[in-house]
Design an enzyme around this catalytic site. Structure first.
Site, PDB file in Angstrom:
ATOM      1  N   ARG A 121       0.804  -1.231   0.000  1.00  0.00           N
ATOM      2  CA  ARG A 121       0.000   0.000   0.000  1.00  0.00           C
ATOM      3  C   ARG A 121       0.838   1.283   0.000  1.00  0.00           C
ATOM      4  O   ARG A 121       0.371   2.335   0.407  1.00  0.00           O
ATOM      5  CB  ARG A 121      -0.983   0.019   1.175  1.00  0.00           C
ATOM      6  CG  ARG A 121      -1.951  -1.136   1.148  1.00  0.00           C
ATOM      7  CD  ARG A 121      -3.177  -0.855   1.971  1.00  0.00           C
ATOM      8  NE  ARG A 121      -4.108  -1.953   1.822  1.00  0.00           N
ATOM      9  CZ  ARG A 121      -4.037  -3.084   2.521  1.00  0.00           C
ATOM     10  NH1 ARG A 121      -3.107  -3.237   3.436  1.00  0.00           N
ATOM     11  NH2 ARG A 121      -4.917  -4.031   2.313  1.00  0.00           N
ATOM     12  N   LYS A 143       2.706  11.442 -11.366  1.00  0.00           N
ATOM     13  CA  LYS A 143       1.893  10.546 -12.199  1.00  0.00           C
ATOM     14  C   LYS A 143       2.683   9.273 -12.443  1.00  0.00           C
ATOM     15  O   LYS A 143       3.829   9.322 -12.886  1.00  0.00           O
ATOM     16  CB  LYS A 143       1.601  11.195 -13.545  1.00  0.00           C
ATOM     17  CG  LYS A 143       0.420  12.119 -13.547  1.00  0.00           C
ATOM     18  CD  LYS A 143       0.088  12.387 -15.003  1.00  0.00           C
ATOM     19  CE  LYS A 143      -0.956  13.439 -15.158  1.00  0.00           C
ATOM     20  NZ  LYS A 143      -1.216  13.700 -16.581  1.00  0.00           N
ATOM     21  N   GLU A 185      10.137  19.972 -24.738  1.00  0.00           N
ATOM     22  CA  GLU A 185       9.355  20.228 -23.515  1.00  0.00           C
ATOM     23  C   GLU A 185       9.870  21.483 -22.788  1.00  0.00           C
ATOM     24  O   GLU A 185       9.107  22.188 -22.134  1.00  0.00           O
ATOM     25  CB  GLU A 185       9.419  19.033 -22.551  1.00  0.00           C
ATOM     26  CG  GLU A 185       9.009  17.698 -23.153  1.00  0.00           C
ATOM     27  CD  GLU A 185       7.501  17.506 -23.308  1.00  0.00           C
ATOM     28  OE1 GLU A 185       6.723  18.347 -22.828  1.00  0.00           O
ATOM     29  OE2 GLU A 185       7.116  16.495 -23.944  1.00  0.00           O
ATOM     30  N   LYS A 227       7.089  23.181 -13.729  1.00  0.00           N
ATOM     31  CA  LYS A 227       6.306  21.946 -13.567  1.00  0.00           C
ATOM     32  C   LYS A 227       5.796  21.855 -12.124  1.00  0.00           C
ATOM     33  O   LYS A 227       4.627  21.527 -11.879  1.00  0.00           O
ATOM     34  CB  LYS A 227       7.162  20.729 -13.935  1.00  0.00           C
ATOM     35  CG  LYS A 227       6.482  19.380 -13.707  1.00  0.00           C
ATOM     36  CD  LYS A 227       5.691  18.875 -14.893  1.00  0.00           C
ATOM     37  CE  LYS A 227       4.802  17.692 -14.550  1.00  0.00           C
ATOM     38  NZ  LYS A 227       5.092  16.474 -15.254  1.00  0.00           N
ATOM     39  N   GLU A 237      -5.052  16.903 -11.616  1.00  0.00           N
ATOM     40  CA  GLU A 237      -5.667  17.258 -12.890  1.00  0.00           C
ATOM     41  C   GLU A 237      -7.180  17.374 -12.753  1.00  0.00           C
ATOM     42  O   GLU A 237      -7.938  16.767 -13.504  1.00  0.00           O
ATOM     43  CB  GLU A 237      -5.314  16.206 -13.938  1.00  0.00           C
ATOM     44  CG  GLU A 237      -4.906  16.818 -15.253  1.00  0.00           C
ATOM     45  CD  GLU A 237      -4.217  15.819 -16.161  1.00  0.00           C
ATOM     46  OE1 GLU A 237      -4.894  14.956 -16.696  1.00  0.00           O
ATOM     47  OE2 GLU A 237      -2.986  15.907 -16.313  1.00  0.00           O
ATOM     48  N   ARG A 242      -3.730  22.051 -14.963  1.00  0.00           N
ATOM     49  CA  ARG A 242      -2.590  21.243 -15.413  1.00  0.00           C
ATOM     50  C   ARG A 242      -2.592  21.069 -16.940  1.00  0.00           C
ATOM     51  O   ARG A 242      -1.579  20.728 -17.533  1.00  0.00           O
ATOM     52  CB  ARG A 242      -2.612  19.875 -14.688  1.00  0.00           C
ATOM     53  CG  ARG A 242      -1.290  19.141 -14.704  1.00  0.00           C
ATOM     54  CD  ARG A 242      -1.239  18.023 -13.654  1.00  0.00           C
ATOM     55  NE  ARG A 242      -0.100  17.147 -13.882  1.00  0.00           N
ATOM     56  CZ  ARG A 242       0.448  16.347 -12.967  1.00  0.00           C
ATOM     57  NH1 ARG A 242      -0.028  16.308 -11.751  1.00  0.00           N
ATOM     58  NH2 ARG A 242       1.468  15.587 -13.258  1.00  0.00           N
ATOM     59  N   ASN A 246      -0.308  20.715 -21.801  1.00  0.00           N
ATOM     60  CA  ASN A 246      -0.601  20.037 -23.067  1.00  0.00           C
ATOM     61  C   ASN A 246      -0.324  20.894 -24.291  1.00  0.00           C
ATOM     62  O   ASN A 246      -0.609  20.474 -25.409  1.00  0.00           O
ATOM     63  CB  ASN A 246      -2.067  19.591 -23.105  1.00  0.00           C
ATOM     64  CG  ASN A 246      -2.298  18.435 -22.175  1.00  0.00           C
ATOM     65  OD1 ASN A 246      -1.435  17.584 -22.020  1.00  0.00           O
ATOM     66  ND2 ASN A 246      -3.447  18.420 -21.524  1.00  0.00           N
ATOM     67  N   HIS A 249       0.726  19.411 -27.496  1.00  0.00           N
ATOM     68  CA  HIS A 249       0.529  17.966 -27.376  1.00  0.00           C
ATOM     69  C   HIS A 249      -0.693  17.432 -28.120  1.00  0.00           C
ATOM     70  O   HIS A 249      -0.710  16.258 -28.479  1.00  0.00           O
ATOM     71  CB  HIS A 249       0.468  17.550 -25.904  1.00  0.00           C
ATOM     72  CG  HIS A 249       1.827  17.466 -25.262  1.00  0.00           C
ATOM     73  ND1 HIS A 249       2.634  18.571 -25.122  1.00  0.00           N
ATOM     74  CD2 HIS A 249       2.542  16.420 -24.754  1.00  0.00           C
ATOM     75  CE1 HIS A 249       3.765  18.204 -24.540  1.00  0.00           C
ATOM     76  NE2 HIS A 249       3.733  16.904 -24.312  1.00  0.00           N
ATOM     77  N   HIS A 253       0.471  14.601 -30.286  1.00  0.00           N
ATOM     78  CA  HIS A 253       0.043  13.201 -30.151  1.00  0.00           C
ATOM     79  C   HIS A 253      -0.516  12.677 -31.474  1.00  0.00           C
ATOM     80  O   HIS A 253      -0.282  11.528 -31.846  1.00  0.00           O
ATOM     81  CB  HIS A 253      -1.023  13.065 -29.054  1.00  0.00           C
ATOM     82  CG  HIS A 253      -0.451  13.180 -27.667  1.00  0.00           C
ATOM     83  ND1 HIS A 253      -1.153  13.727 -26.612  1.00  0.00           N
ATOM     84  CD2 HIS A 253       0.748  12.815 -27.160  1.00  0.00           C
ATOM     85  CE1 HIS A 253      -0.397  13.696 -25.526  1.00  0.00           C
ATOM     86  NE2 HIS A 253       0.759  13.152 -25.823  1.00  0.00           N
ATOM     87  N   HIS A 266       8.617  11.769 -29.431  1.00  0.00           N
ATOM     88  CA  HIS A 266       7.586  12.556 -28.752  1.00  0.00           C
ATOM     89  C   HIS A 266       7.913  14.067 -28.777  1.00  0.00           C
ATOM     90  O   HIS A 266       7.091  14.883 -29.174  1.00  0.00           O
ATOM     91  CB  HIS A 266       7.422  12.059 -27.309  1.00  0.00           C
ATOM     92  CG  HIS A 266       6.491  12.891 -26.495  1.00  0.00           C
ATOM     93  ND1 HIS A 266       5.126  12.895 -26.716  1.00  0.00           N
ATOM     94  CD2 HIS A 266       6.712  13.772 -25.503  1.00  0.00           C
ATOM     95  CE1 HIS A 266       4.565  13.739 -25.869  1.00  0.00           C
ATOM     96  NE2 HIS A 266       5.496  14.281 -25.124  1.00  0.00           N
TER      97      HIS A 266
END
Ligand SMILES: NC(=O)c1ccc[n+]([C@@H]2O[C@H](COP(=O)([O-])OP(=O)(O)OC[C@H]3O[C@@H](n4cnc5c(N)ncnc54)[C@H](O)[C@@H]3O)[C@@H](O)[C@H]2O)c1
Ligand SMILES: [Zn+2]
Length: 355
Positions: A121, A143, A185, A227, A237, A242, A246, A249, A253, A266
């Site tokens: 846990r 994340k 980035e 960040k 989010e 947040r 993007n 992106h 993507h 990427h």
């Protein structure tokens, strides 16, 4: 060395950035874990480059280190690897007060963070990112994820590390294309939140391309700070804030997907995406032509693409990819568009009006 606090109440932690700071790991770790047992999660090549030395360093400070080797890159983010981490930890006798240390790029960090968040846990997680992308982006914010065959990052948790140690010596071995694509980035952070970082990049592009330590320390610290601030505003989010991360992106993507994963890195796809979003913002009279030109020029100066070039990407497939984007609202997709260097806004647009 630079130190950035990610301020999240009782989940706060430091991001340390500097040259040679890995030597501080044993002392820092002692302040975090309650037992000498640590699991070092890395990949074969990174273990050869840095892992063995780090394990030796820790053993020299009486840590009992078990190493769990994952496959390179994206293949590490798999259910099977996650369960290998659990069973290695169990065999090594890691308890609730032990720590898991990730040493690698975003892929190793994502699966190791997931393992740390769920093993017994949750045990202390320490991230030592070894790619520029991981240092400025994935290691910060909590994340974690693995991929399912249906889609990337489908299963994961929000789980903050207890420490991020970004040693710039560790990124000297990155292949050129890997290194360059991460710069996408960093440019993103300038456009979304920091005119001064943007200007610094314009003035120090050659130092960054040469991986000059002083330049790297500055841009990694500035990026990490941005960040951290975004994560502090919207850790899970939920508020939508947040989403400014993007920028570039939604287009990016779609380019990655339609060009075929791997054809465009990427960061390269994001670089094109940022330029496309800037061109769209200019068309909508949201952004001055001069600012659009500055964005395109900086992307070019840092040896990243501003267009998809000769690749002929099917408009139909691009539209479909964008409609599947998570940030969709009804028929419209929410694009993050720059309105000046340092400020972006979300704008809902029907992708059918774009191509
Ligand atoms: N958690 C988040 O918030 C977040 C954010 C962005 C991206 N990500 C994830 O990060 C992953 C991409 O991360 P990445 O770009 O770091 O790639 P990566 O982790 O796949 O690493 C790329 C390659 O570089 C190698 N490598 C790593 N460090 C090296 C070094 N120092 N020297 C030489 N080679 C080295 C790796 O073995 C791998 O083959 C994706 O899975 C993405 O989903 C997560
Ligand atoms: Zn990205």
């Amino acid at each position: 060395m630079k130190k950035i606090l990610v301020n999240l109440g009782d989940r706060s932690y430091d991001v340390l950035i500097g040259k040679g700071i890995i030597s501080r790991l044993p002392k820092l770790l002692k302040g975090i874990v309650g037992t000498p047992k640590v699991l070092l999660i890395t990949s074969q090549s990174i273990n050869r480059l840095y892992g063995k030395q780090i394990a030796k360093l820790l053993k020299g400070s009486r840590f009992e280190v078990t190493v769990c080797l994952l496959p390179e890159g994206e293949t590490a983010k798999a259910e099977r690897q996650l369960f290998r981490i659990y069973s290695t930890a169990l065999k090594a006798g890691l308890d609730r007060f032990s720590g898991m240390v990730a040493l690698g790029g975003g892929a190793v960090g994502d699966v190791a963070g997931f393992a740390a968040s769920t093993y017994l846990r949750g045990v202390a997680f320490i991230n030592i990112p070894t790619t520029l992308l991981a240092q400025v982006d994935s290691a910060i914010g909590g994340k974690t994820a693995i991929n399912l065959k249906e889609a990337k990052n489908l299963v994961g948790t929000f789980y903050q590390p207890r420490l991020v140690l970004s040693d710039i010596d560790l990124i000297t071995s990155l292949p050129k294309r890997e290194y360059l694509s991460s710069i996408g980035e960093i440019i993103k952070y300038g456009v979304i939140a920091s005119p001064s970082l943007f200007r610094y990049l314009e003035n120090n592009a050659s130092g960054l391309l040469k991986r000059k330590p002083a330049v790297l320390e500055k841009v990694i610290a500035e990026s990490s700070l941005i960040k951290a601030k975004v994560v502090e505003m919207d850790e899970r989010e939920l508020t939508g804030f947040r989403a400014i991360l993007n920028y570039g992106h939604t287009f990016g993507h779609a380019y990655e997907k339609v060009a075929g994963y791997g054809a465009l890195r990427h960061g390269e796809a994001v670089a094109v995406g940022m330029c496309e979003a800037a061109r769209l913002a200019e068309k909508k009279m949201l952004l001055k032509p001069l600012d659009r030109i500055r964005i395109e020029n900086l992307v070019e100066k840092l040896q990243l693409p501003t267009t998809t070039g000769k690749r002929s990407l099917s408009p139909r497939l691009l539209r479909e990819a964008m409609m599947k984007d998570k940030k969709k609202k009804g028929k419209e997709v929410r694009y993050i568009l720059p309105i000046r260097i340092g400020k972006v806004i979300p704008v809902a647009i029907d992708p059918y009006s774009l191509f």
